[in-house]
Scaffold this active site. Sequence first.
Site, short mmCIF file in Angstrom:
data_model
loop_
_atom_site.label_atom_id
_atom_site.label_comp_id
_atom_site.label_asym_id
_atom_site.label_seq_id
_atom_site.Cartn_x
_atom_site.Cartn_y
_atom_site.Cartn_z
N CYS A 142 0.83 -1.21 0.00
CA CYS A 142 0.00 0.00 0.00
C CYS A 142 0.86 1.27 0.00
O CYS A 142 1.58 1.52 -0.95
CB CYS A 142 -0.99 -0.03 1.16
SG CYS A 142 -2.39 1.10 0.91
N HIS A 235 -4.28 -4.47 0.23
CA HIS A 235 -4.01 -5.04 1.56
C HIS A 235 -4.51 -6.48 1.63
O HIS A 235 -5.45 -6.78 2.37
CB HIS A 235 -4.69 -4.21 2.64
CG HIS A 235 -3.95 -2.99 3.05
ND1 HIS A 235 -2.79 -3.03 3.79
CD2 HIS A 235 -4.22 -1.68 2.84
CE1 HIS A 235 -2.37 -1.79 4.03
NE2 HIS A 235 -3.21 -0.95 3.45
N GLU A 237 -3.36 -8.85 3.19
CA GLU A 237 -3.14 -9.40 4.54
C GLU A 237 -4.27 -9.07 5.50
O GLU A 237 -4.34 -9.62 6.61
CB GLU A 237 -1.82 -8.88 5.11
CG GLU A 237 -1.84 -7.48 5.71
CD GLU A 237 -1.84 -6.35 4.69
OE1 GLU A 237 -1.80 -5.19 5.11
OE2 GLU A 237 -1.87 -6.64 3.47
#
Length: 301
Positions: A142, A235, A237
């Site tokens: 990001c 993102h 994760e």
Amino acid sequence: MPINIPNHLPAKQVLESEHIFVMDESRAFHQDIRPQKIVILNLMPKKIQTETQLLRMLGNSPLQVHFTFLIPSTHTPKNTARQHLDEFYTDFSSIRHKRFDGMIITGAPIEHLPFEDVSYWEELKEIMEWSKTNVTSTLHICWGAQAGLYYHYGIEKVELPKKIFGVFEHTVLKKHERLVRGFDELYYVPHSRHTDINTEQLQSASDLDVLSVSEEAGVCLIVSKDEKQIFLTGHPEYDTDTLLQEYERDIERNLSNVEAPKHYFAPGGKEPVNRWKAHATLLFMNWLNYYVYQETPYEWD
């Protein structure tokens, strides 16, 4: 094989409850295996949450992985207890003489600032320069991806008229690249950002390959030709409820023009649906295997 983390790291209990194989330092010490050494530069405000998310992504690897957590010495985190930082984190001066197999540079909620106005920008530049010689492969996430593209290739970030916020469908452009090996032609990634990268400058960068894009969220995955630098604008994760937490936070702050995250909630409901976890795990496994483990010598020179 397990991930190797400090005995008292808060993420340890969470990951063990999810049946992710975690090995503490004392047990790992007695295994005659050379673990992969990964340094995580954690710039996110909720550091424990980010630790857990990243370790979860890397916890399904057949490799033993040892983690070092890093924070800038030129910035004082406000949302994490000093005791936690003192116990589990180090600064750049303590590791600059070392070599690492892989590095992750996280995002940070500071995209409204010019890079040069970020309090730790000079230190971050030094770390990114160091990574070119002391790290086999670096994964930028990001804002970390925007910072890396700006530093390494001069690609600027641009303000968006409206925040990209939600879970978006992406198309794999180069399906034979190792980083997306095993991917479906379409996959999903969460995004939460007010800025994007300058696509014209990106297209002019001959040293970079774009691996996936989204019609709504733009370019997602970029890899340098030498595979040492990987840039991820989303993102993957994130936990299932992370976007929901951000949405509720913005509502509580009475921010203007707050919109619900797109393509996130179940049809007709208020519960989020996780459609990205499998590909997210595969992405991190491919990075760790093909770009870190298989490219790093058993012993650094």
